[in-house]
Design an enzyme around this catalytic site. Structure first.
Site, short mmCIF file in Angstrom:
data_model
loop_
_atom_site.label_atom_id
_atom_site.label_comp_id
_atom_site.label_asym_id
_atom_site.label_seq_id
_atom_site.Cartn_x
_atom_site.Cartn_y
_atom_site.Cartn_z
N TYR A 122 -12.31 -1.40 -3.31
CA TYR A 122 -12.59 -1.35 -2.07
C TYR A 122 -14.30 -1.55 -1.88
O TYR A 122 -14.53 -0.81 -1.05
CB TYR A 122 -12.05 -0.52 -1.24
CG TYR A 122 -10.97 -0.75 -1.17
CD1 TYR A 122 -10.85 -2.27 0.31
CD2 TYR A 122 -9.63 -0.53 -0.89
CE1 TYR A 122 -9.02 -2.41 0.59
CE2 TYR A 122 -8.47 -0.83 -0.65
CZ TYR A 122 -8.19 -1.85 -0.03
OH TYR A 122 -7.67 -2.16 0.69
N ASN A 134 -2.06 -0.01 7.02
CA ASN A 134 -1.53 -0.72 7.44
C ASN A 134 -0.64 -1.69 6.28
O ASN A 134 -0.46 -3.63 6.01
CB ASN A 134 -2.81 -2.04 7.76
CG ASN A 134 -3.56 -2.68 6.69
OD1 ASN A 134 -3.36 -1.98 5.74
ND2 ASN A 134 -4.38 -2.86 7.42
N HIS A 151 -2.13 -5.23 1.69
CA HIS A 151 -3.76 -5.82 1.00
C HIS A 151 -3.62 -7.32 1.20
O HIS A 151 -1.99 -7.75 0.31
CB HIS A 151 -4.32 -5.53 0.05
CG HIS A 151 -5.51 -5.88 -0.61
ND1 HIS A 151 -7.02 -5.89 0.45
CD2 HIS A 151 -6.18 -6.69 -1.69
CE1 HIS A 151 -7.45 -6.93 -0.16
NE2 HIS A 151 -6.98 -7.64 -1.18
N GLU A 201 -9.96 -10.42 -7.84
CA GLU A 201 -8.67 -9.51 -7.50
C GLU A 201 -7.58 -9.39 -8.36
O GLU A 201 -6.64 -8.44 -9.01
CB GLU A 201 -8.40 -8.64 -6.16
CG GLU A 201 -9.11 -9.25 -5.57
CD GLU A 201 -8.56 -9.06 -3.67
OE1 GLU A 201 -10.08 -8.45 -2.57
OE2 GLU A 201 -7.60 -8.88 -3.54
N LYS A 207 0.66 -1.35 0.35
CA LYS A 207 0.15 0.19 0.18
C LYS A 207 1.02 1.26 0.17
O LYS A 207 2.01 1.49 0.14
CB LYS A 207 -0.65 -0.10 1.22
CG LYS A 207 -2.38 -1.17 0.71
CD LYS A 207 -2.83 -1.00 2.16
CE LYS A 207 -4.38 -1.94 2.13
NZ LYS A 207 -5.50 -1.89 3.58
P1 IDP Z 1 -8.28 -6.65 5.26
O1 IDP Z 1 -7.24 -5.65 4.86
O2 IDP Z 1 -7.39 -7.24 6.49
O3 IDP Z 1 -9.09 -8.10 5.02
P2 IDP Z 1 -10.68 -4.94 5.72
O4 IDP Z 1 -11.26 -5.79 7.13
O5 IDP Z 1 -10.72 -6.20 4.62
O6 IDP Z 1 -9.13 -5.76 6.68
O7 IDP Z 1 -10.50 -3.66 5.44
C1 IDP Z 1 -10.09 -3.32 3.96
C2 IDP Z 1 -8.86 -2.00 5.03
O8 IDP Z 1 -9.40 -1.00 5.22
C3 IDP Z 1 -8.00 -2.37 5.80
O9 IDP Z 1 -6.73 -3.31 5.17
C4 IDP Z 1 -7.49 -1.10 6.19
O10 IDP Z 1 -6.54 -0.26 5.66
C5 IDP Z 1 -8.75 0.06 5.92
N1 IDP Z 1 -9.83 -0.49 7.49
C6 IDP Z 1 -10.45 -1.49 7.88
N2 IDP Z 1 -10.50 -1.42 8.93
C7 IDP Z 1 -10.58 -0.58 9.19
C8 IDP Z 1 -11.20 1.44 10.46
O11 IDP Z 1 -11.35 0.52 10.86
N3 IDP Z 1 -10.45 2.75 10.42
C9 IDP Z 1 -10.09 2.65 9.33
N4 IDP Z 1 -9.44 1.73 8.05
C10 IDP Z 1 -10.08 0.56 8.34
MG MG Z 2 -10.41 -7.84 3.19
#
Ligand code: IDP
Ligand code: MG
Length: 140
Positions: free
Chosen positions: A50, A113, A116, A127, A10
């Site tokens: 997304y 984070n 992905h 994807e 990312k």
């Molecule tokens: P993942 O990437 O671990 O699969 P997902 O729940 O699919 O997590 O969420 C997609 C992305 O959205 C996350 O990787 C993160 O960048 C962002 N995200 C998820 N939950 C939160 C939150 O509570 N606050 C802000 N950003 C979030």
């Molecule tokens: Mg996800």
């Protein structure tokens, strides 16, 4: 069980110069990189990628983040690739990620984070197709 997954390094991690270190961790863990490219996501593309999260309160901030700089999508191969990669990257929130995971070592926050990883074989194929045409993927 499928053998392919879609990873993205990312914009936070690319911007901090961690691309090579993260790719090294992925290769060292036994993944084969079938395709990789530096991509500047448009708002439309980030929203499309997304779309499943479009009702979530963090959606707009997430799209801002994913369009804040280049990212690096990669099609990866590994036995049971989806679960293997999610184990390597750790929990969504780096504060909850296990020691030695990519998110534990490189992520800034639950949003920024670092990486992905696809969450199912079905989504992995969708994807991969979102970023790569079949002829851009190495067939091993
Ligand atoms: P993942 O990437 O671990 O699969 P997902 O729940 O699919 O997590 O969420 C997609 C992305 O959205 C996350 O990787 C993160 O960048 C962002 N995200 C998820 N939950 C939160 C939150 O509570 N606050 C802000 N950003 C979030
Ligand atoms: Mg996800």
């Amino acid at each position: 069980m499928g053998n392919r997954t879609l990873a993205i390094i990312k914009p936070d991690a690319v911007g901090k110069g961690h691309t090579g270190k993260i790719m090294d961790r992925i290769i060292s863990d036994g993944f084969t990189i079938l395709g990789a490219r530096l991509v500047y996501l448009t708002r439309e593309k980030a929203e499309g990628f997304y779309a499943v999260h479009k009702e979530r309160p963090f959606f707009n901030d997430l799209v801002d983040f994913m369009t804040s700089g280049p990212c690096m999508p990669m099609a990866l191969e590994h036995e049971g690739a989806v679960n293997a990669f999610r184990t390597l990257i750790g929990a969504t929130n780096p504060a909850e990620a296990d020691e030695g995971t990519i998110r534990k070592d490189f992520a800034e926050s639950v949003q920024n984070n670092a990486v992905h990883g696809s969450d199912s074989d079905e989504n992995a194929e969708k994807e991969i197709a979102f970023f790569f045409t079949p002829d851009e993927i190495h067939q091993s």
